[in-house]
Design a protein around this motif. Sequence first.
Motif, PDB file in Angstrom:
ATOM      1  N   SER A  28       0.951  -1.111   0.086  1.00 59.81           N
ATOM      2  CA  SER A  28       0.113  -0.050   0.032  1.00 59.81           C
ATOM      3  C   SER A  28       0.909   1.271  -0.048  1.00 59.81           C
ATOM      4  O   SER A  28       0.463   2.183   0.607  1.00 59.81           O
ATOM      5  N   ASP A  29       2.044   1.130  -0.629  1.00 61.33           N
ATOM      6  CA  ASP A  29       2.950   2.165  -0.893  1.00 61.33           C
ATOM      7  C   ASP A  29       2.421   3.331  -1.615  1.00 61.33           C
ATOM      8  O   ASP A  29       2.208   3.494  -2.637  1.00 61.33           O
ATOM      9  N   PRO A  30       2.524   4.692  -0.989  1.00 60.10           N
ATOM     10  CA  PRO A  30       2.016   5.876  -1.718  1.00 60.10           C
ATOM     11  C   PRO A  30       2.729   5.954  -2.950  1.00 60.10           C
ATOM     12  O   PRO A  30       2.355   6.343  -3.714  1.00 60.10           O
ATOM     13  N   GLU A  31       4.293   5.724  -2.690  1.00 62.82           N
ATOM     14  CA  GLU A  31       4.956   6.076  -4.057  1.00 62.82           C
ATOM     15  C   GLU A  31       4.603   5.310  -5.094  1.00 62.82           C
ATOM     16  O   GLU A  31       4.452   5.295  -6.263  1.00 62.82           O
ATOM     17  N   GLY A  32       4.250   3.755  -4.773  1.00 65.69           N
ATOM     18  CA  GLY A  32       3.783   2.684  -5.714  1.00 65.69           C
ATOM     19  C   GLY A  32       2.430   3.132  -6.418  1.00 65.69           C
ATOM     20  O   GLY A  32       2.359   3.147  -7.804  1.00 65.69           O
ATOM     21  N   VAL A  79      -5.943  10.560  -1.545  1.00 69.77           N
ATOM     22  CA  VAL A  79      -6.192  10.634   0.065  1.00 69.77           C
ATOM     23  C   VAL A  79      -4.510  10.755   0.541  1.00 69.77           C
ATOM     24  O   VAL A  79      -4.287  11.743   1.030  1.00 69.77           O
ATOM     25  N   HIS A  80      -3.597  10.000  -0.514  1.00 70.24           N
ATOM     26  CA  HIS A  80      -2.075  10.049  -0.070  1.00 70.24           C
ATOM     27  C   HIS A  80      -1.722  11.657  -0.103  1.00 70.24           C
ATOM     28  O   HIS A  80      -0.968  12.213   0.397  1.00 70.24           O
ATOM     29  N   VAL A  81      -2.372  12.240  -1.334  1.00 71.68           N
ATOM     30  CA  VAL A  81      -1.825  13.579  -1.682  1.00 71.68           C
ATOM     31  C   VAL A  81      -2.234  14.764  -0.430  1.00 71.68           C
ATOM     32  O   VAL A  81      -1.620  15.598  -0.277  1.00 71.68           O
ATOM     33  N   ARG A 107     -10.091   7.170   5.643  1.00 73.74           N
ATOM     34  CA  ARG A 107     -10.464   7.506   4.135  1.00 73.74           C
ATOM     35  C   ARG A 107      -9.383   6.452   3.722  1.00 73.74           C
ATOM     36  O   ARG A 107      -9.812   5.825   2.630  1.00 73.74           O
ATOM     37  N   GLU A 108      -8.261   6.639   3.786  1.00 76.62           N
ATOM     38  CA  GLU A 108      -6.984   5.776   3.357  1.00 76.62           C
ATOM     39  C   GLU A 108      -7.377   4.264   3.435  1.00 76.62           C
ATOM     40  O   GLU A 108      -7.328   3.563   2.668  1.00 76.62           O
ATOM     41  N   THR A 109      -7.707   3.886   4.680  1.00 78.76           N
ATOM     42  CA  THR A 109      -7.978   2.560   5.203  1.00 78.76           C
ATOM     43  C   THR A 109      -9.120   2.198   4.038  1.00 78.76           C
ATOM     44  O   THR A 109      -9.059   0.865   3.453  1.00 78.76           O
ATOM     45  N   ASP A 110     -10.352   3.021   3.939  1.00 76.81           N
ATOM     46  CA  ASP A 110     -11.649   2.465   3.215  1.00 76.81           C
ATOM     47  C   ASP A 110     -11.087   2.175   1.591  1.00 76.81           C
ATOM     48  O   ASP A 110     -11.467   1.318   0.870  1.00 76.81           O
ATOM     49  N   ILE A 112      -7.891   1.703   0.222  1.00 73.08           N
ATOM     50  CA  ILE A 112      -6.941   0.687   0.097  1.00 73.08           C
ATOM     51  C   ILE A 112      -7.940  -0.498   0.150  1.00 73.08           C
ATOM     52  O   ILE A 112      -7.513  -1.493  -0.766  1.00 73.08           O
ATOM     53  N   MET A 113      -8.704  -0.815   0.872  1.00 65.92           N
ATOM     54  CA  MET A 113      -9.696  -1.884   0.890  1.00 65.92           C
ATOM     55  C   MET A 113     -10.339  -2.248  -0.586  1.00 65.92           C
ATOM     56  O   MET A 113     -10.639  -3.048  -0.997  1.00 65.92           O
ATOM     57  N   GLN A 114     -10.908  -0.897  -0.936  1.00 69.63           N
ATOM     58  CA  GLN A 114     -11.408  -1.005  -2.132  1.00 69.63           C
ATOM     59  C   GLN A 114     -10.626  -1.368  -3.466  1.00 69.63           C
ATOM     60  O   GLN A 114     -10.898  -1.891  -4.177  1.00 69.63           O
ATOM     61  N   PHE A 115      -9.093  -1.061  -3.395  1.00 69.85           N
ATOM     62  CA  PHE A 115      -8.256  -1.260  -4.271  1.00 69.85           C
ATOM     63  C   PHE A 115      -8.103  -2.675  -4.247  1.00 69.85           C
ATOM     64  O   PHE A 115      -7.679  -3.430  -5.217  1.00 69.85           O
TER      65      PHE A 115
END
Length: 282
Positions: A28-32, A79-81, A107-110, A112-115
Amino acid sequence: MFQNLLLQHYLSRYNKIKNNYLIAVKDSDPEGFHDMRVEIKQMRAFFNLIEYLNPEFNSKKNFKVFRRLFKAAGIVRDVHVQQDQTKEFEKKLNREFPGYNSFLKQRETDTIMQFSEFSSKFDIDSLAKRKKMIAKATNDIPINSAESKAANRFNDLIDKLFELKNNEDSGEEKYHQIRILLKETRYTLEILLECFPDLDLRIELNEELRGLHRILGKWHDDDIGIEFLQMFKTADKNEQVIDTNTFNEVLNKLKEEKKYLLTQFENKWNDFVVLLNQEIIY
């Protein structure tokens, strides 16, 4: 041969998309997420160029699977931005926003779960299948014709940029369209620099496009920041909302920065026009 260079470009893009996808899925890396989306944008410019070289290649149809991945990763990237932007404001204002940070974390957790749900059904290796179609689309194009069409593609994008820029409409949608077209133009130029070296394009032109793109990219981030703040204020159920004065202060700073960035963009655009007038690619 330019055909080999185009295929190498495609495979390089694909491998970078795949590698960053695997990083995003695993860590779940932001840069990725960020780098994967940048590569997909570059791939879209590449497909559009292939269609310009050979109209029988359907760019929209072939890009569809990439677009699905791009959109799925976008909800996480936004979200990361905003998390990075919030850190900047905490430093500028010398205060913390625990309620808003909690909102962003959830929001990030939600997202990432969707992704994760998306990626569990997504075949990343399917992206490589476009190689044969690209080879077929470019195989019989003479080099002179390919170079001429490639140059025309870039010139058409420049013409569209000026048409948009000179549009009397001063609304924000105009700048959103310019931002998107700037990316397409810049990425197309980078492909030409790599795959059509005999066109003898100047690297400085790419740097000017990059500068314009970055300014409007930051402007867009501020726009999303305003949207997220409004969402937080509306959605908060636990009375953790930023106090009204602080909320308005952050909101006003985002709006002020957007105005400042548009002024920067106008100045940078003038520099771009000067350099462009020195560029001959026909």
